[in-house]
Scaffold this motif. Structure first.
Motif, PDB file in Angstrom:
ATOM      1  N   GLY A 383       1.052  -1.667   0.360  1.00 47.32           N
ATOM      2  CA  GLY A 383       0.156   0.050   0.267  1.00 47.32           C
ATOM      3  C   GLY A 383       1.213   1.254   0.015  1.00 47.32           C
ATOM      4  N   LYS A 384       0.314   1.880   0.932  1.00 46.49           N
ATOM      5  CA  LYS A 384       1.449   3.088   1.041  1.00 46.49           C
ATOM      6  C   LYS A 384       2.852   3.279   2.254  1.00 46.49           C
ATOM      7  N   ALA A 385       2.541   2.299   2.116  1.00 49.98           N
ATOM      8  CA  ALA A 385       3.675   1.600   3.515  1.00 49.98           C
ATOM      9  C   ALA A 385       3.896   2.746   4.402  1.00 49.98           C
ATOM     10  N   ARG A 386       2.828   3.022   4.904  1.00 51.39           N
ATOM     11  CA  ARG A 386       3.298   3.983   6.583  1.00 51.39           C
ATOM     12  C   ARG A 386       3.920   3.529   7.636  1.00 51.39           C
ATOM     13  N   GLN A 387       3.999   2.464   7.911  1.00 49.81           N
ATOM     14  CA  GLN A 387       4.701   2.020   8.644  1.00 49.81           C
ATOM     15  C   GLN A 387       5.791   1.104   8.416  1.00 49.81           C
ATOM     16  N   THR A 388       6.561   0.754   9.224  1.00 56.84           N
ATOM     17  CA  THR A 388       7.606  -0.657   9.443  1.00 56.84           C
ATOM     18  C   THR A 388       7.018  -1.497   8.957  1.00 56.84           C
ATOM     19  N   TRP A 389       5.558  -2.101   9.821  1.00 59.68           N
ATOM     20  CA  TRP A 389       4.796  -3.282   9.869  1.00 59.68           C
ATOM     21  C   TRP A 389       4.076  -3.479   8.475  1.00 59.68           C
ATOM     22  N   SER A 390       4.194  -2.363   7.591  1.00 54.75           N
ATOM     23  CA  SER A 390       3.483  -2.542   6.144  1.00 54.75           C
ATOM     24  C   SER A 390       4.731  -3.445   4.929  1.00 54.75           C
ATOM     25  N   PHE A 391       5.991  -3.274   5.731  1.00 51.64           N
ATOM     26  CA  PHE A 391       7.024  -3.663   4.666  1.00 51.64           C
ATOM     27  C   PHE A 391       6.914  -5.332   4.851  1.00 51.64           C
ATOM     28  N   LEU A 392       6.278  -5.341   6.964  1.00 50.12           N
ATOM     29  CA  LEU A 392       6.572  -7.030   6.923  1.00 50.12           C
ATOM     30  C   LEU A 392       5.545  -7.217   6.564  1.00 50.12           C
ATOM     31  N   ILE A 452      13.365  11.411  -2.994  1.00 49.65           N
ATOM     32  CA  ILE A 452      12.624  11.127  -2.981  1.00 49.65           C
ATOM     33  C   ILE A 452      11.226  11.172  -1.612  1.00 49.65           C
ATOM     34  N   PRO A 453      10.715  11.574  -1.780  1.00 54.86           N
ATOM     35  CA  PRO A 453       9.521  12.003  -0.528  1.00 54.86           C
ATOM     36  C   PRO A 453       9.040  10.754  -0.485  1.00 54.86           C
ATOM     37  N   THR A 454       9.519   9.455   0.249  1.00 52.64           N
ATOM     38  CA  THR A 454       8.697   8.248   0.052  1.00 52.64           C
ATOM     39  C   THR A 454       8.580   8.827   1.157  1.00 52.64           C
ATOM     40  N   THR A 455       6.723   7.647   1.782  1.00 57.13           N
ATOM     41  CA  THR A 455       6.165   7.700   2.878  1.00 57.13           C
ATOM     42  C   THR A 455       6.872   7.678   4.293  1.00 57.13           C
ATOM     43  N   LEU A 456       7.435   6.438   4.126  1.00 62.07           N
ATOM     44  CA  LEU A 456       8.498   7.170   5.502  1.00 62.07           C
ATOM     45  C   LEU A 456       9.134   7.487   5.685  1.00 62.07           C
ATOM     46  N   ARG A 457      10.038   8.725   4.590  1.00 64.88           N
ATOM     47  CA  ARG A 457      10.360   9.473   5.011  1.00 64.88           C
ATOM     48  C   ARG A 457      10.072  10.870   5.482  1.00 64.88           C
ATOM     49  N   LEU A 458       8.623  10.384   4.796  1.00 62.06           N
ATOM     50  CA  LEU A 458       7.936  12.259   4.836  1.00 62.06           C
ATOM     51  C   LEU A 458       7.422  11.965   6.379  1.00 62.06           C
ATOM     52  N   LEU A 459       6.970  10.930   6.773  1.00 59.05           N
ATOM     53  CA  LEU A 459       6.613  10.760   8.225  1.00 59.05           C
ATOM     54  C   LEU A 459       8.150  10.755   9.225  1.00 59.05           C
ATOM     55  N   GLU A 460       9.427  10.623   9.002  1.00 59.98           N
ATOM     56  CA  GLU A 460      10.372  10.414   9.670  1.00 59.98           C
ATOM     57  C   GLU A 460      10.458  12.446   9.514  1.00 59.98           C
ATOM     58  N   ILE A 461      10.523  12.823   8.172  1.00 58.91           N
ATOM     59  CA  ILE A 461      10.863  14.326   8.856  1.00 58.91           C
ATOM     60  C   ILE A 461       9.692  15.153   9.737  1.00 58.91           C
ATOM     61  N   SER A 462       8.279  15.277   9.692  1.00 55.49           N
ATOM     62  CA  SER A 462       7.561  15.769  10.091  1.00 55.49           C
ATOM     63  C   SER A 462       7.613  15.396  11.533  1.00 55.49           C
ATOM     64  N   ARG A 463       8.120  14.595  11.916  1.00 54.42           N
ATOM     65  CA  ARG A 463       8.044  14.249  13.422  1.00 54.42           C
ATOM     66  C   ARG A 463       7.695  15.716  14.333  1.00 54.42           C
ATOM     67  N   PRO A 464       7.647  15.503  15.041  1.00 56.83           N
ATOM     68  CA  PRO A 464       7.162  16.805  15.476  1.00 56.83           C
ATOM     69  C   PRO A 464       9.408  17.286  16.709  1.00 56.83           C
ATOM     70  N   ASP A 465      10.347  16.006  16.984  1.00 57.61           N
ATOM     71  CA  ASP A 465      11.656  16.012  17.009  1.00 57.61           C
ATOM     72  C   ASP A 465      12.673  15.711  16.089  1.00 57.61           C
ATOM     73  N   ALA A 466      12.168  16.077  14.646  1.00 56.50           N
ATOM     74  CA  ALA A 466      12.786  15.878  13.302  1.00 56.50           C
ATOM     75  C   ALA A 466      14.220  17.221  13.819  1.00 56.50           C
ATOM     76  N   PRO A 467      15.363  17.249  13.947  1.00 60.12           N
ATOM     77  CA  PRO A 467      16.333  18.269  13.507  1.00 60.12           C
ATOM     78  C   PRO A 467      16.009  20.006  12.879  1.00 60.12           C
ATOM     79  N   LEU A 468      15.507  19.209  11.531  1.00 62.77           N
ATOM     80  CA  LEU A 468      14.580  21.219  11.191  1.00 62.77           C
ATOM     81  C   LEU A 468      13.728  21.835  11.809  1.00 62.77           C
TER      82      LEU A 468
END
Length: 586
Positions: A383-392, A452-468
């Motif tokens: 699917g949209k691969a929003r979680q690591t569980w999606s890959f599993l 490339i803005p993959t779903t996991l990459r977008l979720l990672e950098i949009s976390r409140p604790d992301a450095p930027l």
């Protein structure tokens, strides 16, 4: 998903795309043909020829030897003796009847008062079922009625005794020779010889050779022979120089890639036709449904390289192996392409890769189904691969579909035992695990390298604790709150028109990140009641500082390795508008 109509590509871009496709086609064609040349030096040998040199196994190999298995089955069939039918009583009754008719005829000749001795001898010589020599004829004619009656009874009795036993064609002669031993000792030698002569003529086989029973028994013996598994260790001698090549040797040399085909041209033509057909299919498909992800030349080249890496790896690793094809994580290619470039692109590329990978292999149909269905189902599960569980889950789908294909093709059409099927099922399960793990690992690195803005990459950098985001929050908290509000509104708008809501939300979070470089020059970061810094600046300088937040945002985005599509949000969020307040002031 709604896509913005992109401007038509330049001639240079079209040329580079076509050039990339041509290079990929040529490389794919080479992958189908060159592994033959990359194997150990092959020789154009045939069965019955003399090996010009020692031929050793270049690698360890294990395979089911059809030649040795067939030889063992033929030997097993040869050990089965010929099978005859049981003794047929009707044959014995028929022969006794013929003997009785013959005896009655002889009795009639003996009783003929009007025939002289010469005529009687002539009548006896005319018998069809028996040939009597003059000595026997003389004994018949000279015997008294009582003696002849005894001879008749003894002849019928001896024939009945003989015919009660099983008599085969090759036993007739020996049984005929043993007839005198069965005649009663109460008879004279002359009478015994007469009885033996009469009986011998009517001894025939009563147990006949059965083609059906013999062939059935031999077939059972053949089927009882298990397939012979031939093994060679790396470096083991297969054929010594000067040795005549047998069928078994030739089979082993073929499995090891040491036999050069007499004519490779048809194989080359076939590989070329398949490659061109699939290339035409991909060209037509992407012309009909252009992929926004592959418009960028770097992404197109990356997809082509991934395609060739998986194809060349498969062509080098899979031939002449039984279990390795089920280990090879080809579904990882489909999952990776789906993650980076979208499911539609993954579907068609996996279709082409599955056919090219298995082309020319012994179990090509089975392996094509194995790879293709496992890849397609896993892409849908991902699917949209929003979680690591999606890959599993996608990896689990690969394993389950792979095992299903094994049951579909191996159980009905092969004689593999359950241990063999369990081994292949374990390989399919490992394939799912390795495909998911490989995809998860590669998509992380490739997404950063290609931007490339993959779903996991977008979720990672949009976390409140992301450095930027932490940097934006601490240096420009007002801009951070503004960005959150814009992100919420933009996400709802994207969902309503079918756009990529996650990409829009994350892009909105970072669109004003450049304000963090000069936060106090923007009103949302100014403390109420404080002096507006723009009042002390010339309108031109004030406008320059405001406009500069776009370039500052690009600089920060590249520093923190934001995907290029997010940097586009930073570049384009003001469009071509002017800073109207400063323009009015000026």
């Amino acid at each position: 998903m709604m896509e913005v109509q992109a401007p038509p590509p330049s001639k240079l871009t079209l040329f580079l795309r076509a050039f990339t496709l041509i290079l990929t086609v040529l490389a794919a064609f080479a992958a189908l043909t060159l592994p033959l040349a990359l194997r150990p030096v092959a020789l154009p040998l045939a069965v019955g020829e003399v090996a010009p040199r020692d031929l050793d196994a270049p690698r360890a190999i294990e395979y089911i030897s059809d030649v040795r298995t067939e030889e063992a089955r033929q030997n097993a069939a040869l050990t089965v003796p010929s099978i005859y039918t049981p003794a047929d009583p009707s044959v014995a009754r028929e022969q006794i009847h013929h003997l009785r008719v013959t005896l009655q005829y002889i009795t009639t000749v003996r009783a003929d008062e009007y025939a002289d001795a010469i005529e009687q001898q002539s009548d006896l010589l005319a018998l069809e079922n028996i040939t009597l020599n003059p000595e026997i004829i003389a004994t018949i004619l000279s015997s008294s009625d009582a003696q002849w009656e005894t001879i008749q009874q003894e002849s019928l009795s001896v024939l009945e005794q003989v015919m009660r036993n099983s008599i085969r064609q090759n036993d007739v002669a020996s049984i005929q020779r043993n007839v005198p031993s069965r005649v009663s000792l109460a008879l004279t030698e002359t009478q015994a010889n007469l009885v033996a002569a009469l009986v011998r003529a009517f001894i025939v086989p009563n147990s006949l050779y059965s083609d059906d029973l013999t062939e059935a028994s031999r077939n059972s013996a053949r089927e009882a022979v298990e397939p012979i598994v031939q093994q060679y260790k790396a470096g083991e001698r297969v054929v010594s120089g000067g040795q005549i090549i047998t069928s078994a040797n030739f089979e082993a040399l073929e499995k090891l890639g040491l036999i050069q085909s007499k004519d490779e041209f048809p194989k080359t033509i076939g590989a070329g036709v398949l490659t061109l057909t699939l290339a035409l299919f991909l060209w037509l498909y992407f012309n009909y449904r252009p992929s926004a992800h592959l418009r960028d030349l770097r992404s197109l080249v990356s997809a082509a390289i991934l395609f060739l890496v998986f194809l060349v790896g498969a062509r080098l690793a899979l031939p002449n192996h039984l279990i390795t094809p089920y280990f090879y994580p080809l579904p990882a290619f489909g999952l990776l392409i789906a993650t980076l470039f979208g499911a539609d692109t993954a579907f068609v590329l996996v279709f082409a890769l599955s056919f090219l990978t298995t082309y020319g292999m012994t179990d090509s149909l089975e392996l094509t189904s194995y790879y293709l269905l496992a890849s397609l189902v896993s892409i849908l599960v991902l699917g949209k691969a929003r979680q690591t569980w999606s890959f599993l889950k996608a990896g689990l789908a690969v394993s389950l579909v792979g095992i299903a294909m094994l049951l579909a093709y191996w159980l009905p059409f092969t004689s593999a035992d359950w241990i063999g099927i369990a081994t292949l099922a374990a390989a399919a399960a490992f394939n799912g695990l390795s495909s998911a793990s490989l995809t998860l690992l590669l998509q992380f690195f490739l997404a950063q390298i290609l931007g490339i803005p993959t779903t996991l990459r977008l979720l990672e950098i949009s976390r409140p604790d992301a450095p930027l985001l932490q940097y934006l929050l601490r240096t420009a908290p007002g801009t951070y709150q503004h960005s959150l509000q814009v992100a919420n509104l933009a996400e709802q708008a994207a969902e309503s028109i079918g756009a990529d809501a996650l990409l829009v939300r994350v892009g909105a979070l970072f669109h004003d990140v450049g304000k963090a470089q000069n936060p106090l020059f923007f009103i949302e970061n100014q403390v109420p009641g404080s002096i507006n810094t723009h009042e002390d600046l010339a309108p031109e300088e004030s406008a320059e500082i405001i406009i500069r937040h776009v370039n500052d945002g690009v600089t920060l985005g590249r520093k923190y390795r934001l995907p290029r599509r997010l940097i586009d949000f930073i570049l384009e969020h003001h469009g071509t508008n002017i800073t109207r307040y400063q323009y009015t002031q000026a």
